[in-house]
Motif scaffolding. Structure first.
Motif, short mmCIF file in Angstrom:
data_model
loop_
_atom_site.label_atom_id
_atom_site.label_comp_id
_atom_site.label_asym_id
_atom_site.label_seq_id
_atom_site.Cartn_x
_atom_site.Cartn_y
_atom_site.Cartn_z
N GLY A 467 0.78 -1.22 0.00
CA GLY A 467 0.00 0.00 0.00
C GLY A 467 0.81 1.27 0.00
N ARG A 468 2.15 1.16 -0.13
CA ARG A 468 2.99 2.36 -0.15
C ARG A 468 2.71 3.17 -1.40
N LEU A 469 2.90 4.48 -1.30
CA LEU A 469 2.66 5.39 -2.43
C LEU A 469 3.95 6.02 -2.94
N ASP A 470 5.10 5.51 -2.47
CA ASP A 470 6.39 6.06 -2.91
C ASP A 470 7.30 4.97 -3.46
N VAL A 471 6.71 3.96 -4.08
CA VAL A 471 7.48 2.81 -4.57
C VAL A 471 8.54 3.25 -5.58
N TRP A 472 8.14 4.14 -6.48
CA TRP A 472 9.10 4.61 -7.49
C TRP A 472 10.33 5.24 -6.84
N ASP A 473 10.10 6.15 -5.89
CA ASP A 473 11.21 6.83 -5.23
C ASP A 473 12.09 5.86 -4.45
N VAL A 474 11.46 4.92 -3.74
CA VAL A 474 12.22 3.97 -2.91
C VAL A 474 13.15 3.13 -3.77
N LEU A 475 12.60 2.53 -4.83
CA LEU A 475 13.42 1.65 -5.66
C LEU A 475 14.44 2.43 -6.48
N THR A 476 14.07 3.62 -6.93
CA THR A 476 15.02 4.43 -7.70
C THR A 476 16.21 4.82 -6.85
N ARG A 477 15.95 5.24 -5.60
CA ARG A 477 17.04 5.61 -4.71
C ARG A 477 17.95 4.42 -4.44
N ARG A 478 17.36 3.24 -4.23
CA ARG A 478 18.18 2.05 -3.95
C ARG A 478 19.00 1.65 -5.17
N PHE A 479 18.38 1.75 -6.34
CA PHE A 479 19.10 1.41 -7.58
C PHE A 479 20.26 2.38 -7.82
N GLU A 480 19.97 3.68 -7.72
CA GLU A 480 21.02 4.68 -7.96
C GLU A 480 22.13 4.57 -6.93
N SER A 481 21.77 4.32 -5.67
CA SER A 481 22.79 4.19 -4.63
C SER A 481 23.71 3.02 -4.92
N LYS A 482 23.12 1.86 -5.25
CA LYS A 482 23.92 0.68 -5.54
C LYS A 482 24.83 0.92 -6.74
N LEU A 483 24.31 1.56 -7.77
CA LEU A 483 25.08 1.80 -9.00
C LEU A 483 26.26 2.73 -8.73
N ILE A 484 26.00 3.83 -8.01
CA ILE A 484 27.06 4.81 -7.73
C ILE A 484 28.12 4.22 -6.80
N LEU A 485 27.69 3.51 -5.76
CA LEU A 485 28.66 2.91 -4.83
C LEU A 485 29.53 1.87 -5.53
N THR A 486 28.93 1.09 -6.43
CA THR A 486 29.70 0.10 -7.18
C THR A 486 30.72 0.77 -8.08
N ALA A 487 30.31 1.85 -8.74
CA ALA A 487 31.24 2.57 -9.61
C ALA A 487 32.37 3.20 -8.80
N LEU A 488 32.04 3.79 -7.64
CA LEU A 488 33.07 4.39 -6.80
C LEU A 488 34.03 3.34 -6.25
N ALA A 489 33.50 2.14 -5.95
CA ALA A 489 34.38 1.07 -5.49
C ALA A 489 35.37 0.67 -6.57
N SER A 490 34.89 0.66 -7.83
CA SER A 490 35.77 0.24 -8.93
C SER A 490 36.83 1.29 -9.26
N THR A 491 36.59 2.56 -8.86
CA THR A 491 37.57 3.62 -9.13
C THR A 491 38.26 4.08 -7.86
N ARG A 492 38.08 3.33 -6.76
CA ARG A 492 38.70 3.66 -5.47
C ARG A 492 38.31 5.05 -5.00
N GLY A 493 37.05 5.38 -5.23
CA GLY A 493 36.51 6.63 -4.71
C GLY A 493 36.70 7.84 -5.60
N ARG A 494 37.29 7.68 -6.79
CA ARG A 494 37.52 8.84 -7.66
C ARG A 494 36.23 9.15 -8.41
N ARG A 495 35.61 10.27 -8.05
CA ARG A 495 34.27 10.58 -8.54
C ARG A 495 34.24 10.86 -10.04
#
Length: 519
Positions: A467-495
């Motif tokens: 019954g949540r009304l923010d499903v889009w925001d929740v999943l988008t934030r989790r997806f973007e967070s995972k993607l950015i953290l994975t990319a930063l891990a592969s570059t040792r934090g170089r943005r």
């Protein structure tokens, strides 16, 4: 690695940069005025570690006993390929522009943000090392190796084109050596005395690519504080190599077509046409005819590029070249690492020759580097070969029905890149757990079970059912967070590098990190 030379009369500036670069394992050597630098340059001895020249020079503009601009001119005259970063106060902005026009790699305004300063210096180091490797490879190693009939056809074509400046389109799979062919075409051409400038159009974000190609005027966009020459101007009188041209954004294709048609272009934000005396060589692993049919590549640009087409064979089409290439790469890796070259047995060569090499010559080079480091003895036997080679020879057991996680794991263990998980129910192996050599090109669409999408669907259904009304925001934030953290891990934090890999802008990744609370 050679040290970073820091020139500044302010001891606090020298101290801060020395400590910051030491944390990045970058050696430094400091000077208080230009005269000390010139004396040290005159005393450089490449064979003596204590008297090595600089990898990068970072200099202030205004110092007692000499100007940073004068030092820049003298250093550039002695070492044209040395990246020089000029530090300046905001009041010295005109001097910084002048320094940039005289050949400085970049300028660093004071007071500077320390992480950004370190990132800039690291970028200059990488550029310097890339130039050193290129120069060493061109002078010490053969241009290209190959006895197979398909490669002999390529060599003959290069010979026929040696007196021409005609546009050439090189096609072939990723890792097959297209840039080597482009360099050979340049070296054996009437413009061999000019520069060879390469750019991978697929590796640069769309919003930066136009400026990279054509340059920009001061004030053309936010952050454009100086005029900057693009790759076309850098390649003046020589060759511009456009790698992965098939991935160029459609709107930029129009600008490229105009340059190829009339030889003129405009810098971003500019109003004066710049004449380009440049030979263009393009390369792609894409089927450009099909991309024209799909409407994502201009047909008129295709015909402009497709004057002479050279097809580079995949390594599996020239298996007889594997032994010669393997021995060459083992020698090369040993020189780079400063160790005794390893030999490879006939049985190991036979096993290696039976491998399909989806990553082509680049994959063979990586394997030889891996063997130089990891093989326990001086003679490489079949059992010493890396897992992806040995695993490819064994029959694959049928996979039992399993959970989505169990379906994703074999793709990782086989050395292929799986799509990052979008939800926590699908844990992935961290980047550092993946084997060396690097993973080979991902299989065609549909070859890897879409387990992560099934997991995403299940998570979305659960959230919607709650019954949540923010499903889009929740999943988008989790997806973007995972993607950015994975990319930063592969570059040792170089943005900046992470942003480039993700195909987004530097400002975008900074904003997302702040919005998602990833600081």
């Amino acid at each position: 690695m050679k040290p970073i030379w820091i020139v500044d009369d302010d001891p606090s500036i020298r101290f801060v940069l020395e400590k910051a670069l030491a944390r990045e394992n970058l050696p430094t050597r400091s000077f208080t005025n230009p005269r000390e630098v010139l004396d040290a340059l005159a005393d450089v001895d490449a064979g003596d570690p204590a008297r090595q020249g600089p990898q990068v020079l970072v200099s202030d503009i205004r110092m007692p006993g000499g100007s940073g601009l004068q030092l820049l001119e003298k250093v550039r005259a002695q070492q044209p390929g040395l990246p020089v970063i000029i530090m300046t106060a905001y009041s010295d902005l005109d001097s910084a522009v002048s320094a940039f026009q005289r050949g400085a790699f970049e300028y660093l305004p004071k007071p500077f943000d320390l992480p950004k300063a370190v990132e800039l210096i690291r970028r200059a180091v990488e550029e310097s090392q890339r130039e050193e490797v290129t120069d060493e490879a061109q002078s010490a190693a053969p241009e290209m190796l190959g006895q197979a009939p398909a490669m002999q056809d390529v060599f003959r074509a290069i010979g026929r084109l040696s007196q021409s400046q005609v546009t050439v389109l090189i096609t072939g799979e990723s890792g097959s050596g297209k840039e080597l062919v482009a360099r050979a075409l340049h070296k054996h051409s009437p413009v061999a005395g000019g520069p060879f400038v390469a750019i991978n159009t697929a590796a640069i974000p769309k919003d930066l690519l136009e400026s990279e190609l054509f340059g920009h005027e001061r004030g053309a966009f936010t952050g454009a504080q100086t005029q900057r020459r693009g790759r076309f101007e850098q390649a003046e009188g020589g060759t511009l190599f456009l790698d992965e041209i098939g991935d160029m954004p459609f709107d930029l294709q129009t600008r490229l077509l105009r340059v190829l048609s009339d030889g003129h272009f405009y810098r971003v934000g500019g109003h004066n046409a710049v004449k380009a005396h440049v030979r263009v060589i393009a390369a792609t692993h894409q089927d450009l005819e099909q991309r024209v049919k799909d409407g994502v590549f201009r047909e008129d640009l295709f015909h402009r590029l497709n004057v002479i087409r050279l097809r580079l064979p995949a390594l599996r089409e020239r298996k007889e070249d594997v032994p010669m290439l393997a021995r060459h790469f083992l020698q090369q890796s040993a020189r780079q690492l400063g160790v005794e070259p390893k030999r490879i047995s006939a049985a190991a060569l036979e096993r290696l020759g039976a491998f399909s090499f989806p990553g082509n010559v680049r994959q063979l080079e990586n394997i030889c580097h891996w063997l130089t480091v990891m093989a326990p003895a001086q003679v490489i036997e079949p059992k010493d070969l890396p897992p992806e080679v040995l695993g490819a020879m064994a029959p694959l057991a049928p996979a039992p029905a399993a959970s989505p996680v169990a379906e994703v794991r074999p793709a990782l263990e086989a050395g292929h890149e799986a799509v990052p998980s979008a939800v926590p129910v699908l844990p992935m192996s961290p980047p550092e757990a993946m084997q060396w050599p690097p993973a080979m090109p991902a299989p065609a669409a549909g070859a890897v079970p879409e387990a992560w999408e099934q997991g995403l669907e299940a998570e979305a259904q659960a959230l919607l059912a709650s019954g949540r009304l923010d499903v889009w925001d929740v999943l988008t934030r989790r997806f973007e967070s995972k993607l950015i953290l994975t990319a930063l891990a592969s570059t040792r934090g170089r943005r900046i590098e992470a942003a480039h890999k993700l195909g987004i802008g530097r400002n975008t990744i900074t904003r997302k990190i702040q919005e998602l609370g990833l600081e």
